[in-house]
Design a protein around this motif. Structure first.
Motif, PDB file in Angstrom:
ATOM      1  N   SER A  86     -46.468 -26.920  63.114  1.00 27.82           N
ATOM      2  CA  SER A  86     -45.718 -28.178  63.167  1.00 27.82           C
ATOM      3  C   SER A  86     -44.560 -28.168  62.160  1.00 27.82           C
ATOM      4  O   SER A  86     -43.479 -28.672  62.462  1.00 27.82           O
ATOM      5  N   LYS A  98     -41.830 -26.100  63.833  1.00 26.30           N
ATOM      6  CA  LYS A  98     -41.203 -26.802  64.974  1.00 26.30           C
ATOM      7  C   LYS A  98     -40.287 -27.915  64.466  1.00 26.30           C
ATOM      8  O   LYS A  98     -39.232 -28.158  65.017  1.00 26.30           O
ATOM      9  N   GLU A  99     -40.717 -28.577  63.386  1.00 22.95           N
ATOM     10  CA  GLU A  99     -39.892 -29.650  62.804  1.00 22.95           C
ATOM     11  C   GLU A  99     -38.565 -29.104  62.290  1.00 22.95           C
ATOM     12  O   GLU A  99     -37.527 -29.741  62.408  1.00 22.95           O
TER      13      GLU A  99
END
Ligand SMILES: Nc1ncnc2c1ncn2[C@@H]1O[C@H](COP(=O)(O)OP(=O)(O)OP(=O)(O)O)[C@@H](O)[C@H]1O
Length: 309
Positions: free
Chosen positions: A303, A306-307
């Motif tokens: 995550s 992806k951020e």
């Protein structure tokens, strides 16, 4: 590590890479003309450019390149690296592990590819493939036996790591995890300079000495402008088998305090696994408390990346 220290280390490396330093002939003597090491600076610059291009070509089919680092040895860096690889693989990602800990290679044991010997093809060095679909290369795969010591000095170890980066036929990968030797020595520095890393994960226990050395790693990464994905506190506690109590083996959570002090996220705490024998392949089927605990860390890393994208 201060920026002055990083600069000192960089120039130390350059000196070590200079073969003339260990030669008994005086630099510039007539024997230098026939020395294969004698290169003009233009030759050297051309070689470096060629090396960088080879690395870029190799790595262009790898989405995320992450190094796992620690200030001290024995804190569980290789164990966390292998556990992350297994979890990424179970999550459906294509994973490779480059064991850059040339003098203390453990990855083959943890991934169950102990005894594998590297072979070459026209596409490069072919990595071993674990039963869980994780590709791996390690210096242990070029030694005759797993108890043969790697008696190589720094520049030779760095050359081997370079070969693993530039010549291994990884194919397309989602993650390449690089297990670095502990500390802020030549190899961690070279890898951080050679590979365009998407980030590093720092592993530490909460023991006083381990935490002290993490500060150096954080400063080194910041000086080299390598993103820090987060800190992992390993062997953080032991779950009492008879009650809910968590016993903290190294006292208070010093890794957590360090994370606040430096503004680096604490992305996970891994308990002590009393069943872990440390020499066997890590099982990916739920039997290993370490591997199951690292799942949340693997998800967090995905995550974060992806951020950032
Ligand atoms: N959470 C854990 N629970 C129980 N044992 C652990 C845990 N993490 C690591 N260990 C054990 O601690 C020892 C050191 O782990 P590991 O080899 O992964 O450390 P390392 O930081 O990579 O060391 P080095 O860099 O010196 O090679 C091993 O015997 C390993 O099995």
């Amino acid at each position: 590590m201060s920026s002055a220290n990083v600069e000192d280390k960089k120039s130390d490396l350059k000196e070590q890479e200079d073969p003339c330093k260990s030669c008994s002939e005086k630099k510039g003597s007539s024997k230098c003309d026939n020395c294969p090491s004698a290169q003009s600076s233009a030759d050297k610059a051309a070689k470096k450019a060629e090396r960088d291009e080879r690395i870029m070509k190799r790595l262009e089919s790898i989405k995320y390149k992450i190094a796992i680092v620690s200030g001290k040895g024995g804190v569980g860096k290789s164990t966390i690296t292998a556990s992350l690889a297994l979890n990424f693989s179970m999550m459906g990602y294509r994973v490779g592990v480059l064991d850059a800990d040339v003098s203390g290679p453990n990855i083959p044991h943890l991934l169950g590819v102990e005894g594998h010997k590297l072979t070459g093809s026209e596409l490069g060095i072919e990595p071993a493939m674990s039963r869980n679909g994780v590709k791996a290369v390690s210096s242990e795969m070029v030694l005759s036996t797993s108890d043969t010591p790697m008696l190589w000095r720094g520049p030779m170890r760095t050359t081997m790591v370079y070969q693993f980066i530039a010549d291994v036929n990884w194919g397309s990968l989602d993650f390449l995890l690089v297990d670095l030797p502990p500390g802020t020595g030549d190899e961690p520095l070279s890898v951080m300079q050679m590979i365009p890393l998407d980030g590093i994960v720092i592993v530490s226990t909460s023991s006083n000495l381990s935490v002290l050395d993490v500060s150096k790693i954080i400063n080194m990464a910041r000086n080299l402008e390598v993103p820090i994905l987060g800190l992992v506190e390993n062997m953080s506690y032991l779950q009492c088998p008879d009650c809910d109590k968590q016993i903290r083996l190294f006292g208070e959570n010093k890794v957590g305090q360090l994370s606040k002090h430096y503004g680096v996220d604490l992305i996970g705490q891994v308990p002590v696994d009393p069943q872990n024998s440390g020499v066997d392949e890590l099982p990916a089927d739920g039997r290993s408390l370490i591997v199951t605990s690292v799942r949340a860390i693997a998800e967090k890393i995905v995550s974060i990346l992806k951020e950032k994208a």
